[in-house]
Design a protein around this motif. Sequence first.
Motif, PDB file in Angstrom:
ATOM      1  N   PRO A 159       0.349  -1.137  -0.142  1.00  0.00           N
ATOM      2  CA  PRO A 159      -0.201   0.441   0.846  1.00  0.00           C
ATOM      3  C   PRO A 159       0.872   1.313   0.052  1.00  0.00           C
ATOM      4  O   PRO A 159       0.839   2.141  -0.371  1.00  0.00           O
ATOM      5  CB  PRO A 159      -1.208  -0.071   1.222  1.00  0.00           C
ATOM      6  N   TYR A 160       2.120   1.294   0.040  1.00  0.00           N
ATOM      7  CA  TYR A 160       3.035   2.335   0.166  1.00  0.00           C
ATOM      8  C   TYR A 160       3.063   2.597  -0.543  1.00  0.00           C
ATOM      9  O   TYR A 160       3.907   3.782  -1.671  1.00  0.00           O
ATOM     10  CB  TYR A 160       4.218   2.262   1.315  1.00  0.00           C
ATOM     11  N   GLU A 161       2.927   1.662  -1.876  1.00  0.00           N
ATOM     12  CA  GLU A 161       3.853   1.485  -3.083  1.00  0.00           C
ATOM     13  C   GLU A 161       4.167   3.575  -4.031  1.00  0.00           C
ATOM     14  O   GLU A 161       4.979   3.460  -4.684  1.00  0.00           O
ATOM     15  CB  GLU A 161       3.455   0.494  -3.752  1.00  0.00           C
TER      16      GLU A 161
ATOM     17  N   PHE B 249       3.789   5.382  -2.846  1.00  0.00           N
ATOM     18  CA  PHE B 249       4.316   6.549  -2.635  1.00  0.00           C
ATOM     19  C   PHE B 249       5.562   7.428  -3.142  1.00  0.00           C
ATOM     20  O   PHE B 249       6.286   8.279  -2.673  1.00  0.00           O
ATOM     21  CB  PHE B 249       4.617   7.073  -1.128  1.00  0.00           C
ATOM     22  N   TRP B 250       6.712   6.202  -3.702  1.00  0.00           N
ATOM     23  CA  TRP B 250       7.151   6.637  -4.016  1.00  0.00           C
ATOM     24  C   TRP B 250       7.254   6.220  -5.932  1.00  0.00           C
ATOM     25  O   TRP B 250       8.143   7.021  -6.509  1.00  0.00           O
ATOM     26  CB  TRP B 250       8.391   5.777  -3.415  1.00  0.00           C
ATOM     27  N   ARG B 251       6.354   5.659  -6.096  1.00  0.00           N
ATOM     28  CA  ARG B 251       6.232   5.840  -7.917  1.00  0.00           C
ATOM     29  C   ARG B 251       5.265   6.538  -8.270  1.00  0.00           C
ATOM     30  O   ARG B 251       6.519   7.283  -9.142  1.00  0.00           O
ATOM     31  CB  ARG B 251       5.197   4.361  -8.798  1.00  0.00           C
TER      32      ARG B 251
ATOM     33  N   ASP C  93      -0.021  13.365  -1.905  1.00  0.00           N
ATOM     34  CA  ASP C  93       0.208  12.624  -0.398  1.00  0.00           C
ATOM     35  C   ASP C  93      -1.076  13.683   0.721  1.00  0.00           C
ATOM     36  O   ASP C  93      -1.234  13.265   1.157  1.00  0.00           O
ATOM     37  CB  ASP C  93       1.534  14.264  -0.369  1.00  0.00           C
TER      38      ASP C  93
ATOM     39  N   LEU D  80       7.879   9.329  -8.039  1.00  0.00           N
ATOM     40  CA  LEU D  80       8.924   9.283  -9.030  1.00  0.00           C
ATOM     41  C   LEU D  80       7.767  10.375 -10.813  1.00  0.00           C
ATOM     42  O   LEU D  80       9.023  10.791 -11.746  1.00  0.00           O
ATOM     43  CB  LEU D  80       8.949   8.288  -9.354  1.00  0.00           C
TER      44      LEU D  80
END
Lengths: 117, 117
Positions: free
Chosen positions: B92-94, B96-98, B109, B101
């Motif tokens: 579920p956090y993925e 936030f970085w994908r 956010d 980018l």
Amino acid sequence: MTTTGADVAEEDRVFAALANATRREVLRLLREEGPQPVQTLADHFDMRRPSLSEHLKVLREAGLVSEQRSGRQRIYRLEAAPLADLQDWLHPYERFWRDRLKGLGALLDRMPDDDRT
Amino acid sequence: MTTTGADVAEEDRVFAALANATRREVLRLLREEGPQPVQTLADHFDMRRPSLSEHLKVLREAGLVSEQRSGRQRIYRLEAAPLADLQDWLHPYERFWRDRLKGLGALLDRMPDDDRT
DNA sequence: AGCATAAGTAGGAGATTCCCTACCCGTCAA
DNA sequence: TTGACGGGTAGGGAATCTCCTACTTATGCT
């Protein structure tokens, strides 16, 4: 973004930060409900605010959250970079459950990485 | 294999087990060099064997290794299931970085999961 | 200025971690 | 069967963790 070289102390800080249910719940709240001030976070816990403040400090020092001051509030926001690093750390282990699902586990368990083509 | 329901105590045990460089190194050795007895593992550490034994116990209780007795040796083997669970926890956090980018980070956010399609 | 509010720091108690030395248990070999 | 070897358990000490209450700092409101 950190480079691939694993700083052990940094890795320790991230894992240690995650090794606590309260801090993982803070991350979940920031993920699901977005950035929020301390009081809003605190409402979800049966714990005095100073204690939560210390948890936030641990998360900050692990790079998992950042704070942005807004008036007398401090808005905390999820920072996922260390979690991306964690996923990278996990990668070399993936074959141990993927292969096992294909029924190759017992064989590969006994075979070092180096012997694989 | 654990179900999707997250047992907090179990999760704690896994994260806590990983929050130590010696124990992570044991996992790396078992991954790269395959199952091995305690003495072979111990050769890699500047630490008395009883201490390593306790680390192995922590790893065992987190389900990250298993032991198989063979004569007077005990062969330790990597058990990756808890690491697969860890990867699930990470999912579920993925975004936030994908997403970050792709330059969408700031927007997402501020948006709870529930608002997403 | 004077007070209330948001949130951090100080310091301390109790539990837990991580290492140690000393000792115990099971297995193999003479 | 006696001893050596592989490895675990017991118990203890120093450090760290996690919570608390009290206090401090900074900002906003009247």
